[in-house]
Write a protein that holds these residues in place. Sequence first.
Motif, PDB file in Angstrom:
ATOM      1  N   MET A  11       3.830 -12.819   7.637  1.00 33.20           N
ATOM      2  CA  MET A  11       3.518 -13.932   6.796  1.00 33.20           C
ATOM      3  C   MET A  11       3.163 -13.385   5.413  1.00 33.20           C
ATOM      4  N   THR A  12       3.465 -14.143   4.392  1.00 31.92           N
ATOM      5  CA  THR A  12       3.194 -13.741   3.017  1.00 31.92           C
ATOM      6  C   THR A  12       2.213 -14.720   2.390  1.00 31.92           C
ATOM      7  N   LEU A  13       1.280 -14.185   1.609  1.00 32.21           N
ATOM      8  CA  LEU A  13       0.252 -14.984   0.956  1.00 32.21           C
ATOM      9  C   LEU A  13       0.421 -14.880  -0.552  1.00 32.21           C
ATOM     10  N   ALA A  14       0.450 -16.025  -1.238  1.00 34.56           N
ATOM     11  CA  ALA A  14       0.485 -16.053  -2.698  1.00 34.56           C
ATOM     12  C   ALA A  14      -0.923 -16.315  -3.198  1.00 34.56           C
ATOM     13  N   VAL A  15      -1.358 -15.495  -4.144  1.00 35.98           N
ATOM     14  CA  VAL A  15      -2.687 -15.641  -4.726  1.00 35.98           C
ATOM     15  C   VAL A  15      -2.516 -15.899  -6.216  1.00 35.98           C
ATOM     16  N   ARG A  16      -2.989 -17.039  -6.667  1.00 35.38           N
ATOM     17  CA  ARG A  16      -2.872 -17.406  -8.076  1.00 35.38           C
ATOM     18  C   ARG A  16      -3.988 -16.726  -8.869  1.00 35.38           C
ATOM     19  N   ASP A  29       1.121 -17.292 -15.164  1.00 32.92           N
ATOM     20  CA  ASP A  29       1.097 -18.324 -14.135  1.00 32.92           C
ATOM     21  C   ASP A  29       1.730 -17.811 -12.848  1.00 32.92           C
ATOM     22  N   LYS A  30       2.142 -16.552 -12.847  1.00 33.63           N
ATOM     23  CA  LYS A  30       2.800 -15.984 -11.678  1.00 33.63           C
ATOM     24  C   LYS A  30       1.756 -15.545 -10.648  1.00 33.63           C
ATOM     25  N   PRO A  31       2.011 -15.848  -9.373  1.00 37.14           N
ATOM     26  CA  PRO A  31       1.062 -15.423  -8.337  1.00 37.14           C
ATOM     27  C   PRO A  31       1.276 -13.962  -7.960  1.00 37.14           C
ATOM     28  N   ASP A  32       0.255 -13.376  -7.356  1.00 38.62           N
ATOM     29  CA  ASP A  32       0.395 -12.079  -6.697  1.00 38.62           C
ATOM     30  C   ASP A  32       0.754 -12.373  -5.249  1.00 38.62           C
ATOM     31  N   TRP A  33       1.625 -11.565  -4.676  1.00 39.60           N
ATOM     32  CA  TRP A  33       2.081 -11.767  -3.305  1.00 39.60           C
ATOM     33  C   TRP A  33       1.577 -10.647  -2.420  1.00 39.60           C
ATOM     34  N   THR A  87       3.415   2.824   2.901  1.00 40.47           N
ATOM     35  CA  THR A  87       4.249   3.684   2.056  1.00 40.47           C
ATOM     36  C   THR A  87       5.521   4.063   2.796  1.00 40.47           C
ATOM     37  N   TRP A  88       6.585   4.278   2.035  1.00 36.13           N
ATOM     38  CA  TRP A  88       7.865   4.699   2.585  1.00 36.13           C
ATOM     39  C   TRP A  88       8.691   5.314   1.463  1.00 36.13           C
ATOM     40  N   THR A  89       9.799   5.924   1.839  1.00 37.39           N
ATOM     41  CA  THR A  89      10.724   6.481   0.862  1.00 37.39           C
ATOM     42  C   THR A  89      11.969   5.612   0.827  1.00 37.39           C
ATOM     43  N   ASP A  90      12.358   5.177  -0.359  1.00 37.69           N
ATOM     44  CA  ASP A  90      13.539   4.340  -0.527  1.00 37.69           C
ATOM     45  C   ASP A  90      14.771   5.118  -0.057  1.00 37.69           C
ATOM     46  N   ARG A  91      15.539   4.528   0.849  1.00 42.32           N
ATOM     47  CA  ARG A  91      16.726   5.205   1.406  1.00 42.32           C
ATOM     48  C   ARG A  91      17.784   5.512   0.354  1.00 42.32           C
ATOM     49  N   ASN A  92      17.942   4.611  -0.602  1.00 42.25           N
ATOM     50  CA  ASN A  92      19.005   4.771  -1.592  1.00 42.25           C
ATOM     51  C   ASN A  92      18.646   5.754  -2.701  1.00 42.25           C
ATOM     52  N   THR A  93      17.391   5.720  -3.136  1.00 45.20           N
ATOM     53  CA  THR A  93      17.017   6.537  -4.294  1.00 45.20           C
ATOM     54  C   THR A  93      16.138   7.725  -3.946  1.00 45.20           C
ATOM     55  N   GLY A  94      15.526   7.702  -2.758  1.00 40.92           N
ATOM     56  CA  GLY A  94      14.610   8.773  -2.379  1.00 40.92           C
ATOM     57  C   GLY A  94      13.253   8.683  -3.059  1.00 40.92           C
ATOM     58  N   VAL A  95      13.010   7.586  -3.780  1.00 39.77           N
ATOM     59  CA  VAL A  95      11.756   7.398  -4.498  1.00 39.77           C
ATOM     60  C   VAL A  95      10.682   6.882  -3.538  1.00 39.77           C
ATOM     61  N   PRO A  96       9.477   7.459  -3.596  1.00 41.33           N
ATOM     62  CA  PRO A  96       8.383   6.932  -2.767  1.00 41.33           C
ATOM     63  C   PRO A  96       8.020   5.510  -3.223  1.00 41.33           C
ATOM     64  N   ARG A  97       7.787   4.636  -2.264  1.00 44.23           N
ATOM     65  CA  ARG A  97       7.429   3.249  -2.544  1.00 44.23           C
ATOM     66  C   ARG A  97       6.163   2.906  -1.775  1.00 44.23           C
ATOM     67  N   SER A  98       5.465   1.862  -2.225  1.00 46.18           N
ATOM     68  CA  SER A  98       4.275   1.403  -1.511  1.00 46.18           C
ATOM     69  C   SER A  98       4.068  -0.082  -1.769  1.00 46.18           C
ATOM     70  N   ILE A  99       3.340  -0.718  -0.859  1.00 47.39           N
ATOM     71  CA  ILE A  99       3.033  -2.139  -0.976  1.00 47.39           C
ATOM     72  C   ILE A  99       1.679  -2.394  -0.321  1.00 47.39           C
ATOM     73  N   PRO A 100       0.835  -3.238  -0.945  1.00 47.35           N
ATOM     74  CA  PRO A 100      -0.436  -3.580  -0.299  1.00 47.35           C
ATOM     75  C   PRO A 100      -0.210  -4.597   0.818  1.00 47.35           C
ATOM     76  N   VAL A 101      -0.939  -4.424   1.911  1.00 42.41           N
ATOM     77  CA  VAL A 101      -0.866  -5.320   3.060  1.00 42.41           C
ATOM     78  C   VAL A 101      -2.290  -5.661   3.474  1.00 42.41           C
ATOM     79  N   ILE A 102      -2.549  -6.923   3.764  1.00 42.25           N
ATOM     80  CA  ILE A 102      -3.860  -7.334   4.248  1.00 42.25           C
ATOM     81  C   ILE A 102      -3.783  -7.454   5.766  1.00 42.25           C
ATOM     82  N   VAL A 103      -4.609  -6.675   6.463  1.00 41.69           N
ATOM     83  CA  VAL A 103      -4.737  -6.760   7.917  1.00 41.69           C
ATOM     84  C   VAL A 103      -5.799  -7.823   8.188  1.00 41.69           C
ATOM     85  N   VAL A 104      -5.378  -8.966   8.699  1.00 41.01           N
ATOM     86  CA  VAL A 104      -6.245 -10.142   8.806  1.00 41.01           C
ATOM     87  C   VAL A 104      -7.134 -10.048  10.040  1.00 41.01           C
ATOM     88  N   ASP A 105      -8.450 -10.192   9.792  1.00 43.60           N
ATOM     89  CA  ASP A 105      -9.434 -10.279  10.874  1.00 43.60           C
ATOM     90  C   ASP A 105      -9.801 -11.729  11.149  1.00 43.60           C
TER      91      ASP A 105
END
Length: 91
Positions: free
Chosen positions: A1-6, A13-17, A50-68
């Motif tokens: 599930m994805t959460l938009a935060v205004r 006016d763009k939310p963070d996802w 975190t992961w490495t992009d398959r096409n470019t080999g560039v390290p990538r990352s994304i924040p994830v909220i582990v919901v309690d």
Amino acid sequence: MTLAVRRRSRNSDKPDWFNLDIWDKTAEIAANYVRKGSLIGVKGTLKIDTWTDRNTGVPRSIPVIVVDQLDLLGSRQDNQASGVPENYDEF
């Protein structure tokens, strides 16, 4: 599930996802009662995937909220329209 935060900002006016990791009974409740545009509150911990992009080999990352805890924050009328029982405020 994805959460938009205004953000409360004059410049954007763009939310963070954020991706949400939801498990067990909380995940079942979210699947049954949370719909696009639902107003919810979450408590949990922030992790960085975190992961490495398959096409470019560039390290990538994304924040994830582990919901309690998941709270339904919409009006009682909104919740009843989506089928939420009256006594379910918090999961």
